[in-house]
Design a protein around this motif. Structure first.
Motif, short mmCIF file in Angstrom:
data_model
loop_
_atom_site.label_atom_id
_atom_site.label_comp_id
_atom_site.label_asym_id
_atom_site.label_seq_id
_atom_site.Cartn_x
_atom_site.Cartn_y
_atom_site.Cartn_z
N LEU A 167 0.81 -1.22 0.00
CA LEU A 167 0.00 0.00 0.00
C LEU A 167 0.85 1.27 0.00
O LEU A 167 0.34 2.35 -0.27
N GLU A 168 2.14 1.13 0.27
CA GLU A 168 3.01 2.30 0.49
C GLU A 168 2.92 3.32 -0.64
O GLU A 168 2.89 4.52 -0.41
N SER A 169 2.87 2.86 -1.88
CA SER A 169 2.85 3.78 -3.02
C SER A 169 1.47 3.90 -3.65
O SER A 169 1.34 4.35 -4.79
N ARG A 170 0.45 3.47 -2.93
CA ARG A 170 -0.92 3.52 -3.46
C ARG A 170 -1.83 4.27 -2.50
O ARG A 170 -1.52 4.46 -1.33
N ALA A 171 -2.97 4.68 -3.06
CA ALA A 171 -4.00 5.29 -2.21
C ALA A 171 -4.89 4.18 -1.66
O ALA A 171 -5.04 3.12 -2.27
N GLY A 172 -5.47 4.44 -0.50
CA GLY A 172 -6.35 3.44 0.08
C GLY A 172 -6.92 3.90 1.40
O GLY A 172 -6.69 5.04 1.84
N THR A 173 -7.66 3.01 2.02
CA THR A 173 -8.27 3.29 3.33
C THR A 173 -7.82 2.21 4.30
O THR A 173 -7.86 1.02 3.98
N ILE A 174 -7.37 2.65 5.46
CA ILE A 174 -6.94 1.71 6.51
C ILE A 174 -7.88 1.85 7.70
O ILE A 174 -8.13 2.95 8.19
N CYS A 175 -8.41 0.72 8.15
CA CYS A 175 -9.32 0.71 9.30
C CYS A 175 -8.76 -0.20 10.39
O CYS A 175 -8.21 -1.27 10.09
N ILE A 176 -8.91 0.23 11.61
CA ILE A 176 -8.62 -0.62 12.77
C ILE A 176 -9.93 -0.83 13.50
O ILE A 176 -10.54 0.12 14.00
N ALA A 177 -10.39 -2.09 13.53
CA ALA A 177 -11.67 -2.43 14.18
C ALA A 177 -11.40 -3.22 15.44
O ALA A 177 -10.57 -4.14 15.44
N ASP A 178 -12.09 -2.88 16.50
CA ASP A 178 -11.88 -3.52 17.80
C ASP A 178 -13.23 -3.98 18.35
O ASP A 178 -14.21 -3.23 18.32
N ILE A 179 -13.28 -5.23 18.84
CA ILE A 179 -14.52 -5.74 19.45
C ILE A 179 -14.73 -5.04 20.78
O ILE A 179 -13.84 -5.05 21.65
N ASP A 180 -15.88 -4.45 20.95
CA ASP A 180 -16.16 -3.70 22.18
C ASP A 180 -16.30 -4.63 23.38
O ASP A 180 -16.97 -5.68 23.30
N HIS A 181 -15.67 -4.25 24.48
CA HIS A 181 -15.78 -4.95 25.78
C HIS A 181 -15.45 -6.45 25.65
O HIS A 181 -16.12 -7.29 26.25
N PHE A 182 -14.42 -6.75 24.87
CA PHE A 182 -14.10 -8.17 24.66
C PHE A 182 -13.61 -8.82 25.96
O PHE A 182 -13.89 -9.99 26.21
N ILE A 227 -8.51 -1.18 2.35
CA ILE A 227 -9.31 -1.07 1.13
C ILE A 227 -8.47 -0.30 0.12
O ILE A 227 -8.26 0.91 0.26
N PHE A 228 -7.97 -1.00 -0.87
CA PHE A 228 -7.09 -0.38 -1.84
C PHE A 228 -7.87 0.56 -2.77
O PHE A 228 -9.01 0.26 -3.16
N ASP A 229 -7.25 1.68 -3.09
CA ASP A 229 -7.80 2.66 -4.04
C ASP A 229 -9.15 3.22 -3.60
O ASP A 229 -9.92 3.73 -4.42
N ASN A 230 -9.46 3.09 -2.31
CA ASN A 230 -10.69 3.67 -1.75
C ASN A 230 -11.96 3.23 -2.48
O ASN A 230 -12.89 4.01 -2.69
N THR A 231 -12.00 1.98 -2.89
CA THR A 231 -13.15 1.45 -3.64
C THR A 231 -14.36 1.32 -2.72
O THR A 231 -14.46 0.39 -1.91
N LYS A 263 -5.72 7.21 3.16
CA LYS A 263 -4.33 7.36 2.75
C LYS A 263 -4.25 7.77 1.28
O LYS A 263 -4.82 7.11 0.41
N GLN A 264 -3.54 8.85 1.03
CA GLN A 264 -3.25 9.25 -0.35
C GLN A 264 -1.93 8.60 -0.79
O GLN A 264 -1.18 8.06 0.04
N LYS A 265 -1.63 8.66 -2.07
CA LYS A 265 -0.43 8.00 -2.59
C LYS A 265 0.84 8.50 -1.92
O LYS A 265 1.77 7.74 -1.66
#
Length: 299
Positions: A167-182, A227-231, A263-265
């Motif tokens: 992903l370093e040289s590409r645009a995309g979206t990075i998400c960190i999801a956490d289970i609540d009160h696990f 998510i690559f390229d923000n699809t 994330k932009q390129k």
């Protein structure tokens, strides 16, 4: 816990491998001794030449080669065929040795050696090709296991790091999801129930995986989504959150807090991860069970 795998011959007396190996060694010693005794009794000791020593070295090498083949622990039929072909080559060398000492006619010895050598080499080539395919298959399986989380079946943190480099040289979206009160789920229902929730999460999240969507378990109850390229990123994130919240976990209700970074390129992956982590912290501070977008960072 330290596990050591020793590269040694499986030579226990009660094992079939050990017995077969010992039989080959006994056979080789017997045949070599028989040829030597016959030569001393009926042969001409003045005719010992360099050819005899070459065959002796060849026999020794073949025995060593057969021994090394027993270091490979496999029930594959092609390995057995490989060992049989090595045994044929051993006998080819023994026949050449007997012919070199004039115990049998040299032409006859040459024919016997050739009849053993040619099919043995054909089987070795065939077995070697099969063995290469076997090794490649197991190598790919080992790589796959090293990149997969055992509990959820999703890619693990190591695989995530590989994707972050992509992903370093590409645009995309990075998400960190956490289970609540696990932790509360584990404390209330037990770790077995917690593991079941994680397995169900893996099944739910894997249904969203595509060429442009990568989802991994990054650690504990935390999952990373790229998510690559923000699809259709926003729709994908909302659908993931809804799917998990509606998922069947018995009497255990599960919700997600999600931090998102665009994330932009020209942005670095590490900066985007930091932004997503900060957004996740904001989501937890806002009462959990929500999606928060982080601000853009550059390196």
């Amino acid at each position: 816990m330290n596990f050591k795998i020793h590269d040694k011959l499986i030579h226990e007396v009660e094992s079939p491998e050990g017995l077969l190996y010992r039989m080959i060694i006994i056979y080789t010693c017997f045949m070599t001794a028989l040829i030597a005794i016959l030569f001393l009794v009926i042969g001409d000791t003045t005719k010992i030449n360099f050819y005899f020593f070459i065959n002796s070295c060849t026999v020794t090498v073949m025995v060593w080669f057969i021994r090394k083949s027993f270091n490979i622990f496999s029930r594959d039929i092609h390995l057995l065929a490989f060992r049989v072909s090595l045994f044929f080559l051993l006998n080819s060398s023994l026949a050449s040795m007997a012919g070199g000492l004039n115990l049998i006619d040299r032409d006859t010895a040459s024919v016997i050696a050739a009849l053993l050598y040619v099919p043995a080499m054909l089987v070795i080539i065939h077995s070697f090709n099969k063995f290469i395919a076997y090794v490649n298959h197991n190598y790919k399986s080992a790589v796959s296991l090293s990149l997969t989380d055992e509990l959820t079946g999703l890619p693990n943190r190591r695989h995530l790091n590989v994707k972050l480099r992509e992903l370093e040289s590409r645009a995309g979206t990075i998400c960190i999801a956490d289970i609540d009160h696990f932790k509360k789920i584990n404390d209330t229902y037990g770790h077995e129930a917690g593991d079941k929730v994680l397995r169900n999460m893996g099944l739910r999240l894997s249904s969203f995986v595509k060429d442009e969507i990568f989802i991994s378990r990054s650690g504990g109850e935390e999952f990373a989504i790229i998510i690559f390229d923000n699809t259709n990123a926003e729709d994908v994130i909302r659908n993931i959150k809804t799917s998990v919240s509606d998922g069947c976990n018995g009497s255990i209700g599960v919700t997600l807090s999600i931090g998102v970074a665009i994330k932009q390129k020209e942005d670095s992956s590490s900066a985007a991860i930091t932004s997503a982590d900060n957004a996740l912290y904001q989501a937890k501070s806002a009462g959990r069970d929500c999606i928060m977008y982080g601000q853009r960072y550059r390196r």
